[in-house]
Design a protein around this motif. Structure first.
Motif, PDB file in Angstrom:
ATOM      1  N   ALA A  46       0.824  -1.209   0.000  1.00 57.86           N
ATOM      2  CA  ALA A  46       0.000   0.000   0.000  1.00 57.86           C
ATOM      3  C   ALA A  46       0.861   1.263   0.000  1.00 57.86           C
ATOM      4  O   ALA A  46       1.987   1.256   0.510  1.00 57.86           O
ATOM      5  CB  ALA A  46      -0.913   0.012   1.231  1.00 57.86           C
ATOM      6  N   PRO A  47       0.330   2.348  -0.529  1.00 57.91           N
ATOM      7  CA  PRO A  47       1.040   3.625  -0.432  1.00 57.91           C
ATOM      8  C   PRO A  47       0.971   4.154   0.999  1.00 57.91           C
ATOM      9  O   PRO A  47       0.074   3.789   1.760  1.00 57.91           O
ATOM     10  CB  PRO A  47       0.248   4.534  -1.378  1.00 57.91           C
ATOM     11  N   SER A  48       1.932   4.998   1.344  1.00 53.69           N
ATOM     12  CA  SER A  48       1.884   5.668   2.647  1.00 53.69           C
ATOM     13  C   SER A  48       2.517   7.051   2.511  1.00 53.69           C
ATOM     14  O   SER A  48       3.398   7.263   1.679  1.00 53.69           O
ATOM     15  CB  SER A  48       2.597   4.852   3.720  1.00 53.69           C
ATOM     16  N   ALA A  49       2.046   7.965   3.332  1.00 52.87           N
ATOM     17  CA  ALA A  49       2.545   9.344   3.290  1.00 52.87           C
ATOM     18  C   ALA A  49       4.045   9.365   3.552  1.00 52.87           C
ATOM     19  O   ALA A  49       4.529   8.773   4.520  1.00 52.87           O
ATOM     20  CB  ALA A  49       1.811  10.201   4.329  1.00 52.87           C
ATOM     21  N   VAL A  50       4.777  10.016   2.678  1.00 52.99           N
ATOM     22  CA  VAL A  50       6.237  10.148   2.744  1.00 52.99           C
ATOM     23  C   VAL A  50       6.905   8.777   2.890  1.00 52.99           C
ATOM     24  O   VAL A  50       7.988   8.655   3.427  1.00 52.99           O
ATOM     25  CB  VAL A  50       6.667  11.101   3.898  1.00 52.99           C
ATOM     26  N   ASN A  51       6.209   7.735   2.422  1.00 54.99           N
ATOM     27  CA  ASN A  51       6.688   6.360   2.478  1.00 54.99           C
ATOM     28  C   ASN A  51       7.115   5.943   3.894  1.00 54.99           C
ATOM     29  O   ASN A  51       8.026   5.151   4.069  1.00 54.99           O
ATOM     30  CB  ASN A  51       7.839   6.133   1.483  1.00 54.99           C
ATOM     31  N   LYS A  52       6.421   6.450   4.899  1.00 53.83           N
ATOM     32  CA  LYS A  52       6.749   6.128   6.297  1.00 53.83           C
ATOM     33  C   LYS A  52       6.395   4.697   6.664  1.00 53.83           C
ATOM     34  O   LYS A  52       6.970   4.150   7.606  1.00 53.83           O
ATOM     35  CB  LYS A  52       6.043   7.086   7.256  1.00 53.83           C
ATOM     36  N   ARG A  54       6.819   5.959  13.701  1.00 55.55           N
ATOM     37  CA  ARG A  54       6.856   6.246  12.266  1.00 55.55           C
ATOM     38  C   ARG A  54       5.708   7.150  11.829  1.00 55.55           C
ATOM     39  O   ARG A  54       5.454   7.293  10.635  1.00 55.55           O
ATOM     40  CB  ARG A  54       6.875   4.940  11.471  1.00 55.55           C
ATOM     41  N   PHE A  55       5.020   7.782  12.767  1.00 60.21           N
ATOM     42  CA  PHE A  55       3.993   8.763  12.411  1.00 60.21           C
ATOM     43  C   PHE A  55       4.696  10.044  11.980  1.00 60.21           C
ATOM     44  O   PHE A  55       5.778  10.368  12.478  1.00 60.21           O
ATOM     45  CB  PHE A  55       3.084   9.085  13.601  1.00 60.21           C
ATOM     46  N   LEU A  56       4.089  10.771  11.076  1.00 60.22           N
ATOM     47  CA  LEU A  56       4.633  12.053  10.663  1.00 60.22           C
ATOM     48  C   LEU A  56       4.454  13.069  11.786  1.00 60.22           C
ATOM     49  O   LEU A  56       3.507  12.979  12.569  1.00 60.22           O
ATOM     50  CB  LEU A  56       3.947  12.542   9.390  1.00 60.22           C
ATOM     51  N   PRO A  57       5.324  14.046  11.858  1.00 63.45           N
ATOM     52  CA  PRO A  57       5.223  15.045  12.931  1.00 63.45           C
ATOM     53  C   PRO A  57       4.178  16.124  12.629  1.00 63.45           C
ATOM     54  O   PRO A  57       3.741  16.303  11.493  1.00 63.45           O
ATOM     55  CB  PRO A  57       6.628  15.649  12.965  1.00 63.45           C
ATOM     56  N   GLY A  58       3.794  16.843  13.664  1.00 63.50           N
ATOM     57  CA  GLY A  58       2.956  18.034  13.521  1.00 63.50           C
ATOM     58  C   GLY A  58       1.557  17.734  13.047  1.00 63.50           C
ATOM     59  O   GLY A  58       0.943  16.736  13.429  1.00 63.50           O
ATOM     60  N   THR A  59       1.066  18.596  12.173  1.00 63.48           N
ATOM     61  CA  THR A  59      -0.320  18.480  11.720  1.00 63.48           C
ATOM     62  C   THR A  59      -0.552  17.237  10.856  1.00 63.48           C
ATOM     63  O   THR A  59      -1.700  16.876  10.607  1.00 63.48           O
ATOM     64  CB  THR A  59      -0.750  19.733  10.930  1.00 63.48           C
ATOM     65  N   ASP A  60       0.504  16.598  10.391  1.00 69.26           N
ATOM     66  CA  ASP A  60       0.362  15.390   9.579  1.00 69.26           C
ATOM     67  C   ASP A  60       0.386  14.116  10.418  1.00 69.26           C
ATOM     68  O   ASP A  60       0.396  13.011   9.865  1.00 69.26           O
ATOM     69  CB  ASP A  60       1.475  15.321   8.533  1.00 69.26           C
ATOM     70  N   ASP A  61       0.378  14.237  11.729  1.00 71.38           N
ATOM     71  CA  ASP A  61       0.511  13.052  12.581  1.00 71.38           C
ATOM     72  C   ASP A  61      -0.677  12.094  12.485  1.00 71.38           C
ATOM     73  O   ASP A  61      -0.572  10.950  12.897  1.00 71.38           O
ATOM     74  CB  ASP A  61       0.777  13.437  14.037  1.00 71.38           C
ATOM     75  N   SER A  62      -1.777  12.518  11.927  1.00 68.57           N
ATOM     76  CA  SER A  62      -2.939  11.620  11.798  1.00 68.57           C
ATOM     77  C   SER A  62      -2.978  10.886  10.459  1.00 68.57           C
ATOM     78  O   SER A  62      -3.880  10.071  10.236  1.00 68.57           O
ATOM     79  CB  SER A  62      -4.236  12.400  11.996  1.00 68.57           C
ATOM     80  N   LEU A  63      -2.022  11.130   9.578  1.00 72.19           N
ATOM     81  CA  LEU A  63      -2.031  10.468   8.270  1.00 72.19           C
ATOM     82  C   LEU A  63      -1.814   8.962   8.373  1.00 72.19           C
ATOM     83  O   LEU A  63      -2.130   8.231   7.429  1.00 72.19           O
ATOM     84  CB  LEU A  63      -0.989  11.102   7.344  1.00 72.19           C
ATOM     85  N   TRP A  64      -1.325   8.489   9.511  1.00 72.93           N
ATOM     86  CA  TRP A  64      -1.139   7.045   9.693  1.00 72.93           C
ATOM     87  C   TRP A  64      -2.465   6.299   9.503  1.00 72.93           C
ATOM     88  O   TRP A  64      -2.464   5.162   9.009  1.00 72.93           O
ATOM     89  CB  TRP A  64      -0.520   6.736  11.058  1.00 72.93           C
ATOM     90  N   VAL A  65      -3.575   6.927   9.855  1.00 74.93           N
ATOM     91  CA  VAL A  65      -4.881   6.270   9.699  1.00 74.93           C
ATOM     92  C   VAL A  65      -5.142   6.002   8.217  1.00 74.93           C
ATOM     93  O   VAL A  65      -5.610   4.918   7.839  1.00 74.93           O
ATOM     94  CB  VAL A  65      -6.013   7.110  10.331  1.00 74.93           C
TER      95      VAL A  65
END
Length: 182
Positions: free
Chosen positions: A43-49, A91-102
């Motif tokens: 699956a794709p993931s934000a910033v390939n995290k 491996r969650f993104l920092p700041g306002t992007d921290d919810s992209l893991w969902v």
């Protein structure tokens, strides 16, 4: 809408349905589980995290305890297998992007569900996150550390029957270029 095509991938997507009743005599072999996990991790993931972690549960006592603890996952008591899809906070993104893991884990979950259909398995997405009353028992039963967040549990098995997929195609929900107000 005619949903028949010669493309196996499209057919798997269009025929995917939530399966809650399993053939209790058939187990899912390890090679098949590995294929499901490979599909999920594609699956794709934000910033390939790739913030995912997967817990494969096939012990009857654990499946039964999870079924007892979770109000919408009772089918675990008859499933031969479940995969818990979790987010690793490291491996969650920092700041306002921290919810992209969902979103990342949701993409992995959908890949797994489609792969299950393609392999002749049945599966269903059962929600864990963001409900503490569901997360806490999953943490306790599976000894999950605090930095890991269970998003969902996907019971998997060979279907006891083949439910007919719902045609969810609704052209009135499609808008081209601008909102057309239909």
């Amino acid at each position: 809408m005619n949903t028949t095509t010669d493309n196996q991938t499209i057919n798997s997507i269009l025929s995917r349905t939530s399966v809650r009743i399993y053939d209790t005599e058939r187990k899912v072999d390890r090679a098949t589980v590995d294929t499901l996990l490979h599909a999920a991790m594609a699956a794709p993931s934000a910033v390939n995290k790739q913030p995912w972690e997967f817990i494969v549960v096939d012990r009857r006592d654990l499946l039964d305890r999870l079924a007892d603890a979770l109000p919408y996952a009772k089918m675990l008591s008859k499933a031969p297998l479940a995969i818990v899809i979790c987010g690793n906070k490291s491996r969650f993104l920092p700041g306002t992007d921290d919810s992209l893991w969902v979103q990342d884990l949701s993409a992995a979950s959908e890949n797994l569900l489609i792969a299950a259909t393609a392999l002749g398995l049945g599966a269903v997405w059962t929600c864990v996150y963001p409900h503490a009353e569901r997360e806490n028992p999953v943490h306790d039963i599976l000894d999950i550390p605090d930095e890991i967040v269970p998003l969902n549990i996907i019971p998997i098995g060979y279907p006891a029957h083949t439910p007919k997929p719902h045609d969810k195609w609704e052209p009135s929900r499609v808008h081209f270029n601008k909102w057309d107000g239909k």
